[in-house]
Design a protein around this motif. Structure first.
Motif, short mmCIF file in Angstrom:
data_model
loop_
_atom_site.label_atom_id
_atom_site.label_comp_id
_atom_site.label_asym_id
_atom_site.label_seq_id
_atom_site.Cartn_x
_atom_site.Cartn_y
_atom_site.Cartn_z
N VAL A 285 49.58 4.67 23.99
CA VAL A 285 49.51 5.56 22.81
C VAL A 285 48.51 6.68 23.07
O VAL A 285 48.78 7.86 22.78
CB VAL A 285 49.09 4.76 21.55
CG1 VAL A 285 48.76 5.70 20.40
CG2 VAL A 285 50.19 3.79 21.15
N LEU A 286 47.36 6.34 23.65
CA LEU A 286 46.36 7.34 24.00
C LEU A 286 46.93 8.35 24.98
O LEU A 286 46.74 9.57 24.82
CB LEU A 286 45.14 6.64 24.61
CG LEU A 286 43.96 7.53 25.00
CD1 LEU A 286 43.40 8.25 23.78
CD2 LEU A 286 42.87 6.70 25.67
N GLY A 287 47.66 7.86 25.98
CA GLY A 287 48.27 8.76 26.96
C GLY A 287 49.32 9.66 26.33
O GLY A 287 49.43 10.84 26.68
N ALA A 288 50.10 9.11 25.39
CA ALA A 288 51.12 9.91 24.71
C ALA A 288 50.48 11.04 23.91
O ALA A 288 50.95 12.20 23.93
CB ALA A 288 51.96 9.02 23.80
N LEU A 289 49.40 10.74 23.19
CA LEU A 289 48.71 11.77 22.40
C LEU A 289 48.12 12.84 23.32
O LEU A 289 48.19 14.04 23.02
CB LEU A 289 47.61 11.13 21.55
CG LEU A 289 48.08 10.25 20.39
CD1 LEU A 289 46.90 9.49 19.79
CD2 LEU A 289 48.77 11.10 19.33
N PHE A 290 47.55 12.40 24.45
CA PHE A 290 46.97 13.34 25.40
C PHE A 290 48.06 14.21 26.03
O PHE A 290 47.88 15.42 26.22
CB PHE A 290 46.21 12.58 26.48
CG PHE A 290 45.36 13.46 27.37
CD1 PHE A 290 44.23 14.06 26.87
CD2 PHE A 290 45.69 13.67 28.70
CE1 PHE A 290 43.44 14.87 27.67
CE2 PHE A 290 44.92 14.47 29.51
CZ PHE A 290 43.78 15.07 28.99
N ALA A 291 49.20 13.60 26.34
CA ALA A 291 50.32 14.35 26.92
C ALA A 291 50.85 15.39 25.94
O ALA A 291 51.12 16.54 26.31
CB ALA A 291 51.43 13.39 27.34
N LEU A 292 51.02 14.99 24.67
CA LEU A 292 51.50 15.92 23.65
C LEU A 292 50.50 17.06 23.44
O LEU A 292 50.90 18.22 23.26
CB LEU A 292 51.73 15.18 22.34
CG LEU A 292 52.94 14.23 22.33
CD1 LEU A 292 52.93 13.36 21.07
CD2 LEU A 292 54.25 15.02 22.41
#
Length: 300
Positions: free
Chosen positions: A232-239
């Protein structure tokens, strides 16, 4: 992919980047009890790579034959990694209430660096917007009766943590400027992919030079148990990064970085909602000043 038809929407992409940035900080705070700052920094970039890499199936414009593109990729990766390390080190050496105000100076550095490299300067109204956003971000980061307004600047000459915070702000500003050059030579989504590949490699090398046993801290049972929130953290950072790259393709880096400072506004809301944080009055004043800055930028 060409986003030039959406140039008038640059501010929406910058606001989206700010929202995802604030959201990932909230998740980072949640995970900070389980991992060290260095390990969490590596994980956020590694999980962001996992989320971003599938874009390579559609977006793979990597003009490595262009020296300027290679410079943008390598220097951008090194600058952002070094900026992340400097920020982590600053937070270890001094109070968050002193580091936070210094980070609001990032757009000011971006104006100077962008002018030196590309010769581009904000228009008068745009410059006013940047000043309001920086000023509002500074007020926002001071909190409520936590630190005197002049203390972060006084500490610049006495506190090594504040100096490192200033270095981090300058590194992030420079990374955004050279990143914009790389985006112009390819496209925002292709550049997001290449940055997602380079950053974890640079961060791993950087932290391994500081601690030769760093690799032992990465693959642990705790990491396997927390794989979902890490993704989830990676997804937010990617977005955040994708919205960042699109915004940088449509406007000056100083404008995009200034609007991204509105992450502080979202942080106030999320902090109150999820962590019941107090002292919101002065923070709301800072948020109001920042919103005036956003309005000024929409008039440019």
């Amino acid at each position: 992919m060409d986003f030039s038809d959406f140039a008038h929407l640059w501010i929406l992409f910058s606001l989206a980047s700010a929202f995802f940035h604030a959201s990932r900080l909230a998740v980072t705070k949640h995970l900070s009890l389980d991992f060290s700052t260095e390990v969490l920094t590596f994980y956020v970039n590694l999980s962001s790579l996992v989320i971003t890499l599938p874009l390579i199936l559609w977006y793979r414009d990597f003009p490595f034959h262009e020296p300027a593109y290679l410079m943008a990729v390598l220097s951008g990766g090194i600058l952002s990694a070094f900026g992340g390390w400097a920020l982590n080190a600053a937070l270890h050496k001094t109070e968050v209430s002193l580091v936070g105000p210094l980070m609001t100076l990032t757009p000011g550095f971006a104006i100077l660096i962008e002018w030196l490299i590309t010769g581009a300067l904000p228009a008068s109204v745009g410059l006013l917007g940047v000043v309001l956003l920086v000023g509002g971000g500074y007020i926002l980061s001071l909190g409520d009766h936590e630190v005197r307004w002049y203390l972060p600047f006084k500490r610049l000459v006495t506190d090594p943590g504040s100096v490192l915070g200033l270095v981090a702000a300058a590194c992030f500003a420079a990374a955004s400027v050279v990143g914009r050059i790389g985006i112009q030579l390819s496209d925002p989504l292709s550049f997001a992919v290449i940055v997602a590949i380079v950053n974890p490699l640079v961060i791993f090398v950087l932290f391994s030079l500081r601690d030769r046993g760093f690799y032992r801290q990465i693959f642990t049972p705790q990491a396997r148990r927390r794989i979902r929130p890490l993704l989830v953290l990676g997804a937010l950072f990617a977005l955040m990064r994708i919205a960042d790259q699109i915004a940088l393709s449509l406007t000056l880096a100083s404008y995009a970085m200034a609007v991204k400072r509105t992450a502080g506004v979202f942080s106030v809301v999320l902090g109150r909602w999820f962590f019941n944080e107090q002292h919101v009055v002065i923070k709301l004043i800072g948020a109001a000043v920042m919103l005036l800055g956003v309005l000024a930028l929409t008039q440019k």
